[in-house]
Design a protein around this motif. Sequence first.
Motif, PDB file in Angstrom:
ATOM      1  N   TYR A 192       0.820  -1.215   0.000  1.00  0.00           N
ATOM      2  CA  TYR A 192       0.000   0.000   0.000  1.00  0.00           C
ATOM      3  C   TYR A 192       0.856   1.268   0.000  1.00  0.00           C
ATOM      4  O   TYR A 192       0.363   2.351  -0.308  1.00  0.00           O
ATOM      5  CB  TYR A 192      -0.927   0.017   1.216  1.00  0.00           C
ATOM      6  CG  TYR A 192      -2.075  -0.966   1.156  1.00  0.00           C
ATOM      7  CD1 TYR A 192      -2.620  -1.358  -0.064  1.00  0.00           C
ATOM      8  CD2 TYR A 192      -2.619  -1.486   2.320  1.00  0.00           C
ATOM      9  CE1 TYR A 192      -3.689  -2.248  -0.114  1.00  0.00           C
ATOM     10  CE2 TYR A 192      -3.690  -2.376   2.277  1.00  0.00           C
ATOM     11  CZ  TYR A 192      -4.217  -2.747   1.056  1.00  0.00           C
ATOM     12  OH  TYR A 192      -5.275  -3.630   1.003  1.00  0.00           O
ATOM     13  N   ASN A 193       2.130   1.130   0.348  1.00  0.00           N
ATOM     14  CA  ASN A 193       3.019   2.286   0.385  1.00  0.00           C
ATOM     15  C   ASN A 193       3.896   2.406  -0.864  1.00  0.00           C
ATOM     16  O   ASN A 193       4.811   3.225  -0.916  1.00  0.00           O
ATOM     17  CB  ASN A 193       3.900   2.235   1.640  1.00  0.00           C
ATOM     18  CG  ASN A 193       3.088   2.486   2.902  1.00  0.00           C
ATOM     19  OD1 ASN A 193       2.321   3.436   2.981  1.00  0.00           O
ATOM     20  ND2 ASN A 193       3.228   1.610   3.890  1.00  0.00           N
ATOM     21  N   GLY A 194       3.612   1.565  -1.867  1.00  0.00           N
ATOM     22  CA  GLY A 194       4.231   1.735  -3.170  1.00  0.00           C
ATOM     23  C   GLY A 194       5.630   1.184  -3.330  1.00  0.00           C
ATOM     24  O   GLY A 194       6.389   1.670  -4.176  1.00  0.00           O
ATOM     25  N   ILE A 195       5.989   0.168  -2.554  1.00  0.00           N
ATOM     26  CA  ILE A 195       7.328  -0.410  -2.633  1.00  0.00           C
ATOM     27  C   ILE A 195       7.243  -1.786  -3.285  1.00  0.00           C
ATOM     28  O   ILE A 195       6.499  -2.656  -2.834  1.00  0.00           O
ATOM     29  CB  ILE A 195       7.965  -0.523  -1.228  1.00  0.00           C
ATOM     30  CG1 ILE A 195       8.023   0.861  -0.574  1.00  0.00           C
ATOM     31  CG2 ILE A 195       9.361  -1.131  -1.313  1.00  0.00           C
ATOM     32  CD1 ILE A 195       8.459   0.845   0.879  1.00  0.00           C
ATOM     33  N   ILE A 196       8.006  -1.982  -4.360  1.00  0.00           N
ATOM     34  CA  ILE A 196       7.958  -3.226  -5.135  1.00  0.00           C
ATOM     35  C   ILE A 196       8.517  -4.402  -4.332  1.00  0.00           C
ATOM     36  O   ILE A 196       9.303  -4.234  -3.405  1.00  0.00           O
ATOM     37  CB  ILE A 196       8.738  -3.033  -6.449  1.00  0.00           C
ATOM     38  CG1 ILE A 196       7.982  -2.062  -7.368  1.00  0.00           C
ATOM     39  CG2 ILE A 196       8.949  -4.352  -7.195  1.00  0.00           C
ATOM     40  CD1 ILE A 196       8.710  -1.722  -8.644  1.00  0.00           C
ATOM     41  N   ALA A 197       8.094  -5.595  -4.717  1.00  0.00           N
ATOM     42  CA  ALA A 197       8.571  -6.878  -4.168  1.00  0.00           C
ATOM     43  C   ALA A 197       8.147  -7.026  -2.707  1.00  0.00           C
ATOM     44  O   ALA A 197       6.948  -7.033  -2.426  1.00  0.00           O
ATOM     45  CB  ALA A 197      10.064  -7.039  -4.353  1.00  0.00           C
ATOM     46  N   GLU A 198       9.081  -7.141  -1.775  1.00  0.00           N
ATOM     47  CA  GLU A 198       8.727  -7.410  -0.381  1.00  0.00           C
ATOM     48  C   GLU A 198       7.982  -6.260   0.272  1.00  0.00           C
ATOM     49  O   GLU A 198       7.351  -6.427   1.303  1.00  0.00           O
ATOM     50  CB  GLU A 198       9.980  -7.749   0.423  1.00  0.00           C
ATOM     51  CG  GLU A 198      10.627  -9.074   0.016  1.00  0.00           C
ATOM     52  CD  GLU A 198      11.803  -9.422   0.888  1.00  0.00           C
ATOM     53  OE1 GLU A 198      12.089  -8.657   1.834  1.00  0.00           O
ATOM     54  OE2 GLU A 198      12.448 -10.460   0.640  1.00  0.00           O
ATOM     55  N   GLY A 199       8.054  -5.064  -0.334  1.00  0.00           N
ATOM     56  CA  GLY A 199       7.290  -3.927   0.160  1.00  0.00           C
ATOM     57  C   GLY A 199       7.811  -3.351   1.459  1.00  0.00           C
ATOM     58  O   GLY A 199       8.944  -3.611   1.872  1.00  0.00           O
ATOM     59  N   ASN A 210       3.714 -11.477   2.648  1.00  0.00           N
ATOM     60  CA  ASN A 210       4.962 -12.054   3.140  1.00  0.00           C
ATOM     61  C   ASN A 210       4.720 -13.263   4.034  1.00  0.00           C
ATOM     62  O   ASN A 210       5.534 -14.194   4.062  1.00  0.00           O
ATOM     63  CB  ASN A 210       5.779 -10.986   3.878  1.00  0.00           C
ATOM     64  CG  ASN A 210       6.273  -9.901   2.927  1.00  0.00           C
ATOM     65  OD1 ASN A 210       6.450 -10.142   1.736  1.00  0.00           O
ATOM     66  ND2 ASN A 210       6.485  -8.698   3.446  1.00  0.00           N
ATOM     67  N   LYS A 211       3.609 -13.268   4.745  1.00  0.00           N
ATOM     68  CA  LYS A 211       3.250 -14.439   5.551  1.00  0.00           C
ATOM     69  C   LYS A 211       3.005 -15.636   4.634  1.00  0.00           C
ATOM     70  O   LYS A 211       3.491 -16.750   4.894  1.00  0.00           O
ATOM     71  CB  LYS A 211       2.001 -14.140   6.377  1.00  0.00           C
ATOM     72  CG  LYS A 211       1.473 -15.320   7.192  1.00  0.00           C
ATOM     73  CD  LYS A 211       0.283 -14.884   8.055  1.00  0.00           C
ATOM     74  CE  LYS A 211      -0.316 -16.055   8.822  1.00  0.00           C
ATOM     75  NZ  LYS A 211      -1.050 -16.981   7.919  1.00  0.00           N
ATOM     76  N   GLY A 212       2.265 -15.411   3.542  1.00  0.00           N
ATOM     77  CA  GLY A 212       1.996 -16.491   2.595  1.00  0.00           C
ATOM     78  C   GLY A 212       3.258 -16.988   1.914  1.00  0.00           C
ATOM     79  O   GLY A 212       3.433 -18.189   1.694  1.00  0.00           O
ATOM     80  N   LEU A 213       4.169 -16.056   1.589  1.00  0.00           N
ATOM     81  CA  LEU A 213       5.426 -16.435   0.950  1.00  0.00           C
ATOM     82  C   LEU A 213       6.264 -17.297   1.891  1.00  0.00           C
ATOM     83  O   LEU A 213       6.816 -18.331   1.473  1.00  0.00           O
ATOM     84  CB  LEU A 213       6.210 -15.184   0.553  1.00  0.00           C
ATOM     85  CG  LEU A 213       7.596 -15.419  -0.056  1.00  0.00           C
ATOM     86  CD1 LEU A 213       7.504 -16.273  -1.313  1.00  0.00           C
ATOM     87  CD2 LEU A 213       8.274 -14.083  -0.359  1.00  0.00           C
TER      88      LEU A 213
END
Length: 220
Positions: A192-199, A210-213
Amino acid sequence: MKDYSNEDALVLFSGGQDSTTCLYWAKHNFRNVYALCFSYGQRHSQEIKNAERIAKMSDTPFQLLDTEIISQLAPNSLTNLSMQMDSEKPADSYPNTFVPGRNLLFLTFAATIAYAKNIRHIVTGVSEADYSGYPDCRDTFIRSANATLNLAMDKQFVIHTPLMWRNKKEVWQLADELGVFEIVRDETLTCYNGIIAEGCGHCPSCVLRNKGLKEYLEER
């Protein structure tokens, strides 16, 4: 699933984990696939730029639709930067990341565009199995919307929800089965803060992703 290899599909596409997995799922099952992205006053324009980038990577025709009016309707933390996002679902209401009417409007716009392109199949990444309590992610809503759109346009649309009964661990598994695990892991923007991948790692969307990953990698 029926054989749709001779038919086309329109994917509601944001460039996040779910919609990117759905995009590749659609490309695996349909003849031609089109990506439809919405600009609705979301917190960051990076989402739109990333969606267009992934569409280009996957050689998928991309269309951006201006639906900015959505941000003027009901207050929510995804379109109002002055609101602090709920980190979890309140006991007596939906989290303020819920954008009322968004999915209903998105499906209506998508169906209208699909109608013009003579496309029957619409794909969306909503899920009832592992979500933030949004009422417009439920299977009953999708079925109702599908019936309403068919009646409204006298068309036999089919709304596909390949993630409806998959939790986030199972969404990662599907991406892996489709051969796009690394793309989904490294190129998508779910934060939601616009950061790609792990955020950012702490917004509700990142926590769920990330919990699902982690769960999937432990089982993989």
